[in-house]
Design an enzyme around this catalytic site. Structure first.
Site, mmCIF file in Angstrom:
data_model
loop_
_atom_site.group_PDB
_atom_site.id
_atom_site.type_symbol
_atom_site.label_atom_id
_atom_site.label_comp_id
_atom_site.label_asym_id
_atom_site.label_seq_id
_atom_site.Cartn_x
_atom_site.Cartn_y
_atom_site.Cartn_z
ATOM 1 N N ARG A 21 0.856 -1.189 0.000
ATOM 2 C CA ARG A 21 0.000 0.000 0.000
ATOM 3 C C ARG A 21 0.891 1.236 0.000
ATOM 4 N NH1 ARG A 21 -2.561 3.053 4.723
ATOM 5 N NH2 ARG A 21 -3.834 4.533 3.573
ATOM 6 N N GLU A 58 -3.355 -0.097 8.262
ATOM 7 C CA GLU A 58 -2.189 0.377 9.015
ATOM 8 C C GLU A 58 -2.278 -0.131 10.437
ATOM 9 O OE1 GLU A 58 -1.261 4.585 9.101
ATOM 10 O OE2 GLU A 58 -1.815 4.786 6.988
ATOM 11 N N HIS A 70 -2.955 10.977 0.654
ATOM 12 C CA HIS A 70 -2.449 10.741 2.008
ATOM 13 C C HIS A 70 -1.918 12.080 2.538
ATOM 14 C CE1 HIS A 70 -0.980 7.326 4.793
ATOM 15 N NE2 HIS A 70 -0.671 8.455 5.423
ATOM 16 N N ASN A 94 -7.392 1.775 9.985
ATOM 17 C CA ASN A 94 -6.086 1.939 10.631
ATOM 18 C C ASN A 94 -6.309 1.950 12.133
ATOM 19 O OD1 ASN A 94 -5.205 2.329 8.026
ATOM 20 N ND2 ASN A 94 -4.710 4.512 8.286
ATOM 21 N N GLU A 149 -7.433 8.468 6.132
ATOM 22 C CA GLU A 149 -7.738 9.147 7.394
ATOM 23 C C GLU A 149 -8.219 10.592 7.207
ATOM 24 O OE1 GLU A 149 -4.542 8.780 10.205
ATOM 25 O OE2 GLU A 149 -4.586 6.593 10.171
ATOM 26 N N TYR A 173 -4.201 2.148 15.863
ATOM 27 C CA TYR A 173 -2.973 2.278 16.651
ATOM 28 C C TYR A 173 -3.244 2.206 18.156
ATOM 29 C CZ TYR A 173 -0.515 3.498 12.396
ATOM 30 O OH TYR A 173 0.040 3.452 11.141
HETATM 31 C C1 FCB Z 1 -1.308 7.328 10.639
HETATM 32 C C2 FCB Z 1 -0.919 7.869 9.279
HETATM 33 C C3 FCB Z 1 0.420 7.381 8.793
HETATM 34 C C4 FCB Z 1 1.443 7.283 9.910
HETATM 35 C C5 FCB Z 1 0.882 6.579 11.099
HETATM 36 C C6 FCB Z 1 1.850 6.423 12.240
HETATM 37 O O1 FCB Z 1 -2.241 8.179 11.233
HETATM 38 O O2 FCB Z 1 -1.887 7.506 8.317
HETATM 39 O O3 FCB Z 1 0.828 8.218 7.743
HETATM 40 O O4 FCB Z 1 1.950 8.534 10.183
HETATM 41 O O5 FCB Z 1 -0.267 7.237 11.556
#
Ligand code: FCB
Length: 448
Positions: free
Chosen positions: A73, A360, A117, A290, A162, A292
């Site tokens: 990607r 992600e 992006h 995504n 995002e 995190y």
């Molecule tokens: C996300 C972004 C990516 C990267 C990660 C850590 O929010 O999409 O570009 O910076 O965080």
């Protein structure tokens, strides 16, 4: 994972890895401009060189091949192919992406192309950027252009990465380009991003080539810090701002009702026009999520009591009260169960949700001398398992990121790569997690 069609991949984005900021006619993007603002990016870092992927892409494809991924990607830099964001086309930019895609395909790696992006051409920002409706139309034109060029070889198309971050972090908080701190403007940006997404999907589908079209959304589920009604309501507001402002119109055909009470004093929503929701909500072939971290949310007074000056992220919440769990090197709480919740929640709210990719997921930890990143290996293993436990139609997992890269306002300080990049020599050195991921993929394939 016993599904042979499951895609194991890694992700990157153009501004974060390409460098070559002025090569081959590329125009400036809002991130080039923002990086020049004193104090905007840590250490004064810029994207001028980054990981120099524009020149070293063949070496990076070899890293992908050795890693054994099915899919890669990456994003196209809008201002590399249309330096002013509209009109004039820069053929050398398009040729770069053609070479990259053909090399991936020659090596059996499926390209997943993201069109946006976060790197809006500066010329369009000068005309109002995402605050203005016309940007949505220019985005659809740009999407159609790239699709015309690559639609014969690329099947997976993502419009936006995002949009929450583009709209709220960029036009509300001002921590990202273009560095604006607005209320109405940030909400308008969110709407125009969604509209641009819908128009782009329509334009690409009209192009005739077979393709699958989707969008990538960041999902940080909000957890109230107590079960008090005030904290529960605060968590709802947080979810409306970050998740449901995007997922409700995309998959439910309407904005959340709560937006009226949350933002009625900072915006009249005049940017919403009749018919927009139909454009935004057309069926998609997949959604990329995504994940995190989760957000832990407490009720708190507005930071800015004067509604006239309030920004769109000032929704009366405090997200600093973290639970006692391990943190990554960026301080983000490590909670793999949040991955399960993020995926399962969306499916529960929208049973007709299209197939899902985790587009992600990754982390940052300080390096040791041998690049033996045991914490990253544990993080990835736990999060992959958590995604597979969510009970959604999960079609793939992409680790962020192949390479260390420009981590937006943090500059080069935080390293997300499976591969270490020495920013002096630009030498690439695979970390232990790279070897672990290769073995994980091979094992998953054997089981299939
Ligand atoms: C996300 C972004 C990516 C990267 C990660 C850590 O929010 O999409 O570009 O910076 O965080």
């Amino acid at each position: 994972m016993s599904n042979p069609a499951f895609r194991w991949g890694v992700a990157t984005s153009a501004f974060q890895i390409e460098g070559a900021a002025r090569d081959d006619g590329r125009g400036p993007s809002i991130w080039d401009t923002f990086a020049q603002v004193p104090g905007a990016v840590a250490n004064g870092d810029t994207g001028d060189v980054a990981a120099d992927h524009y020149h070293r892409w063949a070496e990076d494809v070899r890293l992908l091949v050795d890693l054994g991924v099915d899919a890669y990607r990456f994003s196209v830099s809008w201002s590399r192919v249309q330096p002013e964001g509209r009109g004039r086309i820069e053929r050398r930019g398009l040729d770069f992406y053609r070479r990259l895609v053909e090399s991936l395909l020659d090596n059996g790696i499926e390209p997943f192309v993201t069109l946006y992006h976060w790197d809006l051409p500066q010329a369009l920002e000068d005309e109002g950027g995402w605050r203005t409706r016309s940007t949505a139309g220019w985005f659809a034109d740009y999407a159609a252009l790239v699709h015309d060029e690559l639609g014969d070889v690329v099947r997976k198309w993502t419009t936006l990465n995002e949009p929450y971050c583009s709209a709220v972090v960029g036009y509300g908080e001002g921590r990202h380009a273009p560095g604006a701190r607005e209320g109405h403007g940030s909400l308008a940006a969110a709407h125009h991003l969604l509209l641009g997404h819908g128009l782009a999907v329509q334009a690409m589908r009209a192009g005739g080539e077979p393709g699958e079209f989707g969008i990538v959304l960041n999902q940080s589920p909000a957890v109230p810090v107590t079960d008090s009604p005030a904290d529960v309501a605060a968590a709802t507001r947080q979810d409306v701002l970050l998740r449901r402002q995007f997922t409700d119109p995309l998959f439910g055909g309407a904005y959340p009702d709560e937006m009226t009470s949350m933002f009625g004093d900072i915006s009249d929503f005049s940017f919403r026009h009749d018919g927009d929701l139909e454009v935004i909500g057309q069926p998609l072939d997949y959604v990329g999520l995504n994940y995190y971290y989760r957000l832990h949310v407490a009720d708190a007074p507005h930071r800015e009591p004067d509604p006239a000056k309030r920004t769109a992220h000032d929704i009366g919440v405090d997200t600093t009260r973290l639970p006692d769990v391990p943190r990554t090197g960026m301080g983000w709480p490590v909670e793999p169960e949040g991955m399960t919740v993020a995926l399962a929640d969306l499916k529960a709210r929208h049973p007709g949700l299209p197939p899902v990719y985790v587009t992600e997921n990754g982390c940052v930890y300080p390096d040791n001398a041998d690049f033996e990143d045991a914490e990253r290996i544990a993080f990835l293993g736990d999060h992959i398992a958590a995604a597979q436990a969510a009970g959604v139609d999960l079609r793939g997992y992409f680790c962020w990121s192949l390479l260390d890269n420009f981590e937006w306002a943090h500059g080069y300080k935080h390293r997300f790569g499976l591969v270490h990049v020495d920013y002096q020599t630009l030498q690439r050195t695979p970390r232990a997690s790279y070897h672990w991921y290769r073995a994980h993929i091979a094992k998953a394939r054997q089981g299939s």
